[in-house]
Design an enzyme around this catalytic site. Sequence first.
Site, PDB file in Angstrom:
ATOM      1  N   SER A 162      47.254  66.792 -22.926  1.00 22.24           N
ATOM      2  CA  SER A 162      46.113  66.873 -22.235  1.00 22.24           C
ATOM      3  C   SER A 162      44.964  66.857 -23.371  1.00 22.24           C
ATOM      4  CB  SER A 162      46.164  67.724 -21.251  1.00 22.24           C
ATOM      5  OG  SER A 162      44.626  67.668 -20.333  1.00 22.24           O
ATOM      6  N   ASP A 168      48.474  62.718 -16.756  1.00 19.45           N
ATOM      7  CA  ASP A 168      48.213  63.822 -17.641  1.00 19.45           C
ATOM      8  C   ASP A 168      49.795  64.591 -17.922  1.00 19.45           C
ATOM      9  OD1 ASP A 168      47.751  66.500 -18.701  1.00 19.45           O
ATOM     10  OD2 ASP A 168      46.065  66.666 -17.717  1.00 19.45           O
TER      11      ASP A 168
END
Length: 306
Positions: A38, A151
């Site tokens: 991320s 993600d």
Amino acid sequence: MEITLALGGGGVRGVAHIGVLRALENHGFQIKAIAGTSAGGLVGAVYAAGFSTEKIEKTVNEMNANRSFWHQSNDQPSLLGLSGITKILSELLADRTFDELKIPFAATAVSLYSGEEIILTKGKVIDAVLATIAVPGVFPSQEIGGRILIDGGVLDPVPVQVARWMCPDLPVIAVMLHKTPEDWVPDELPLPISIPGPSSIVERLTKLRPVEALKIFTRSIEVSSKHLSELSMQVHKPEVIITPRVGHIGLLQNIDAEEMIREGMIATEEVLTQIESEANWMKKLQRRVKGKFIPGEKPEIWGDLD
């Protein structure tokens, strides 16, 4: 002294990673590999491409001042788009591939349909970054190699195992972004994204049901990520954990980049002795003998794009 990094996620809190990198540089540590998830994947990729922490800080300030979350024509369904971030990453990374990076780098993502963790180490770096920051439902998912990716923090908020796989004989320095200041007391759900405009209008907007729903959703992600990160640290046991006190910052809030970077540097300074101890030649030899992973061989729990 050689080390490898596992940079965790946390939205704009990832700016604290810049301070961690700067402090490590100042004390002469050689970063031999970076695994990022991320926000950690975004900062890690740009740093691995050879950009200085000063350049990354300047870019963050420009991004913070000129935010653009508009969708692009080919985006997957999501509340917000990544047009602004994509533009900046395109200027920095262009068509650079993983093989062209100055420091070996890996980003993590999750296959939306199979649920597998995917380790991205091939192809265009910008594609991997856009996948690893694709907060589900908030930012558009990305298609790579025929898979829809989201993600990486959904499964692996701090990619310790990936960092260890990349350099089995080096200490893994993990950066976790969920620690809050000692005097911080949450009084309400924070708005995950700063809305410009007069305070009276902003206050009315924050009371709308869709905005309240977004606040609840993003806060639930924060709670899940925090506990998953702590569990991951207990299971995978990185040699050192750096914990900047930035956990009170919302996912997409406006920030003081200088303050966030300072928190990253302070947290790194607090564990310098520990890092130095783990980076000595004797510990390196012990890890080489112990060797949990063979470089180049991925553990079976990771999916593949091939």
